[in-house]
Design a protein around this motif. Structure first.
Motif, PDB file in Angstrom:
ATOM      1  N   LEU A 150      -4.291  34.027  10.021  1.00 23.84           N
ATOM      2  CA  LEU A 150      -4.866  33.907   8.686  1.00 23.84           C
ATOM      3  C   LEU A 150      -4.699  32.476   8.189  1.00 23.84           C
ATOM      4  O   LEU A 150      -3.660  31.846   8.433  1.00 23.84           O
ATOM      5  CB  LEU A 150      -4.189  34.877   7.716  1.00 23.84           C
ATOM      6  CG  LEU A 150      -4.258  36.365   8.081  1.00 23.84           C
ATOM      7  CD1 LEU A 150      -3.591  37.204   6.994  1.00 23.84           C
ATOM      8  CD2 LEU A 150      -5.702  36.822   8.301  1.00 23.84           C
ATOM      9  N   TYR A 151      -5.717  31.980   7.463  1.00 24.03           N
ATOM     10  CA  TYR A 151      -5.777  30.575   7.073  1.00 24.03           C
ATOM     11  C   TYR A 151      -6.173  30.438   5.604  1.00 24.03           C
ATOM     12  O   TYR A 151      -6.772  31.360   5.027  1.00 24.03           O
ATOM     13  CB  TYR A 151      -6.771  29.832   7.966  1.00 24.03           C
ATOM     14  CG  TYR A 151      -6.362  29.832   9.418  1.00 24.03           C
ATOM     15  CD1 TYR A 151      -5.615  28.788   9.951  1.00 24.03           C
ATOM     16  CD2 TYR A 151      -6.681  30.903  10.249  1.00 24.03           C
ATOM     17  CE1 TYR A 151      -5.197  28.799  11.274  1.00 24.03           C
ATOM     18  CE2 TYR A 151      -6.270  30.927  11.579  1.00 24.03           C
ATOM     19  CZ  TYR A 151      -5.527  29.870  12.080  1.00 24.03           C
ATOM     20  OH  TYR A 151      -5.109  29.887  13.390  1.00 24.03           O
ATOM     21  N   PRO A 152      -5.882  29.286   4.990  1.00 26.69           N
ATOM     22  CA  PRO A 152      -6.157  29.134   3.558  1.00 26.69           C
ATOM     23  C   PRO A 152      -7.621  28.942   3.197  1.00 26.69           C
ATOM     24  O   PRO A 152      -7.978  29.062   2.018  1.00 26.69           O
ATOM     25  CB  PRO A 152      -5.334  27.899   3.172  1.00 26.69           C
ATOM     26  CG  PRO A 152      -5.185  27.128   4.439  1.00 26.69           C
ATOM     27  CD  PRO A 152      -5.106  28.146   5.534  1.00 26.69           C
ATOM     28  N   SER A 153      -8.486  28.627   4.164  1.00 29.04           N
ATOM     29  CA  SER A 153      -9.892  28.414   3.845  1.00 29.04           C
ATOM     30  C   SER A 153     -10.744  28.651   5.088  1.00 29.04           C
ATOM     31  O   SER A 153     -10.238  28.662   6.223  1.00 29.04           O
ATOM     32  CB  SER A 153     -10.141  26.991   3.337  1.00 29.04           C
ATOM     33  OG  SER A 153      -9.981  26.042   4.390  1.00 29.04           O
ATOM     34  N   ALA A 154     -12.047  28.813   4.859  1.00 30.94           N
ATOM     35  CA  ALA A 154     -12.973  28.990   5.971  1.00 30.94           C
ATOM     36  C   ALA A 154     -13.025  27.740   6.843  1.00 30.94           C
ATOM     37  O   ALA A 154     -13.136  27.831   8.075  1.00 30.94           O
ATOM     38  CB  ALA A 154     -14.365  29.325   5.439  1.00 30.94           C
ATOM     39  N   GLU A 155     -12.934  26.562   6.205  1.00 28.37           N
ATOM     40  CA  GLU A 155     -13.003  25.316   6.965  1.00 28.37           C
ATOM     41  C   GLU A 155     -11.803  25.178   7.901  1.00 28.37           C
ATOM     42  O   GLU A 155     -11.947  24.771   9.067  1.00 28.37           O
ATOM     43  CB  GLU A 155     -13.047  24.131   5.996  1.00 28.37           C
ATOM     44  CG  GLU A 155     -14.327  24.027   5.182  1.00 28.37           C
ATOM     45  CD  GLU A 155     -14.403  25.039   4.050  1.00 28.37           C
ATOM     46  OE1 GLU A 155     -15.511  25.262   3.532  1.00 28.37           O
ATOM     47  OE2 GLU A 155     -13.352  25.623   3.700  1.00 28.37           O
ATOM     48  N   VAL A 156     -10.621  25.518   7.411  1.00 26.53           N
ATOM     49  CA  VAL A 156      -9.418  25.440   8.245  1.00 26.53           C
ATOM     50  C   VAL A 156      -9.498  26.448   9.385  1.00 26.53           C
ATOM     51  O   VAL A 156      -9.111  26.142  10.526  1.00 26.53           O
ATOM     52  CB  VAL A 156      -8.153  25.663   7.389  1.00 26.53           C
ATOM     53  CG1 VAL A 156      -6.907  25.729   8.260  1.00 26.53           C
ATOM     54  CG2 VAL A 156      -8.008  24.553   6.360  1.00 26.53           C
TER      55      VAL A 156
END
Length: 273
Positions: free
Chosen positions: A244-250
């Motif tokens: 899981l990541y903080p943003s779609a870009e990451v």
């Protein structure tokens, strides 16, 4: 059962177990589960054309090895409902990957034909896939509680192209009576609260699955080494894992890095909700 034509393709999204607690085992051998399930924006799709007999055609980039007879859960869903006709199934999810590929296909079929009854006879994951929205799944998979307040997550799904038989994983499970999940975070809770809550939960099948397929450890390590990852866990009985990541870009950047490092792995960025 009405002989439905869908016309358009019907989505069968990947099922992701954000948590999976095994809380007991019944006398008949069925395991008791407590799992928070969400669905990804990536998945299979199917199209139905009514006819006189059941026929299943499988295509798509991950069609190899997928049965086209009554071993396929979609076929069995057709038999359960009494529907007859041609089923076109496009496979984009790994077969036997712990993300409900077959169960989601069956669930999408059941939604498409308007089936309202229980489908737990097809497998523990089919009822929640039939529901098709975030839910807390408990019992033997037959108890579905809507979880509409689950936040949206940006994720990367990774499967090392390994198929794991779920019964083998359960056979390797040492502790079969584990604590259930606590209550979910309050409605409107932010990302930090959710990540902290998820980090305190488990997938009780992960160690058992890693004994069957040690490469799962490699996948988790690779995900854990990506930039800005918030949580790493296996889904279902494996072998697909997620970060899981903080943003779609990451998430997209992490997926690109993993694909370059492990070109033989199935690796996709997606959204979970």
């Amino acid at each position: 059962m009405r002989q439905t034509d869908t016309g358009d393709w019907v989505r069968a999204p990947a099922k992701i177990n954000l948590t999976l607690h095994v809380t007991g085992q019944r006398d008949d051998g069925y395991h008791l589960l407590d799992s928070l399930v969400v669905f990804a924006h990536v998945g299979d799709k199917l199209r139905l054309t009514a006819g006189d007999d059941v026929a299943l055609e499988v295509s798509g980039p991950l069609a190899a090895g997928v049965p086209t007879d009554d071993r396929n859960l979609v076929w069995r869903a057709a038999e359960l409902t009494g529907w007859r006709g041609r089923i076109e199934l496009e496979k984009r999810l790994p077969h036997g990957g712990g993300i409900g590929g077959g169960s989601s296909d069956a669930g999408a079929f059941l939604r498409a034909v308007g089936w309202q009854k229980s489908a737990v006879s097809l497998g523990a994951d089919v009822p929640v896939c039939h529901f098709g929205q975030p839910a807390r799944m408990s019992g033997i998979g037959d108890q579905i509680t809507p979880a509409g307040d689950v936040m949206t997550f940006f994720a990367v799904l990774v499967n090392p192209n390994v198929h794991i038989a779920t019964p083998k994983v359960f056979q390797n499970l040492v502790a079969k009576t584990n604590p259930p999940m606590p209550g979910l975070p309050a409605p409107g809770a932010g990302g930090r609260v959710w990540i902290e809550w998820l980090a305190a939960q488990r997938n009780d099948l992960q160690d058992a699955a890693q004994e069957v397929a040690p490469i799962i450890r490699d996948v988790c390590v690779a995900l854990a080494e990506t930039d800005d990852v918030l949580l790493v866990r296996m889904s279902g009985s494996g072998a697909t894992c997620f970060g899981l990541y903080p943003s779609a870009e990451v998430a997209r950047a992490a997926a690109e890095t993993l694909s370059q490092q492990h070109p033989n792995w199935w690796c996709v960025p997606t959204v979970l909700n």
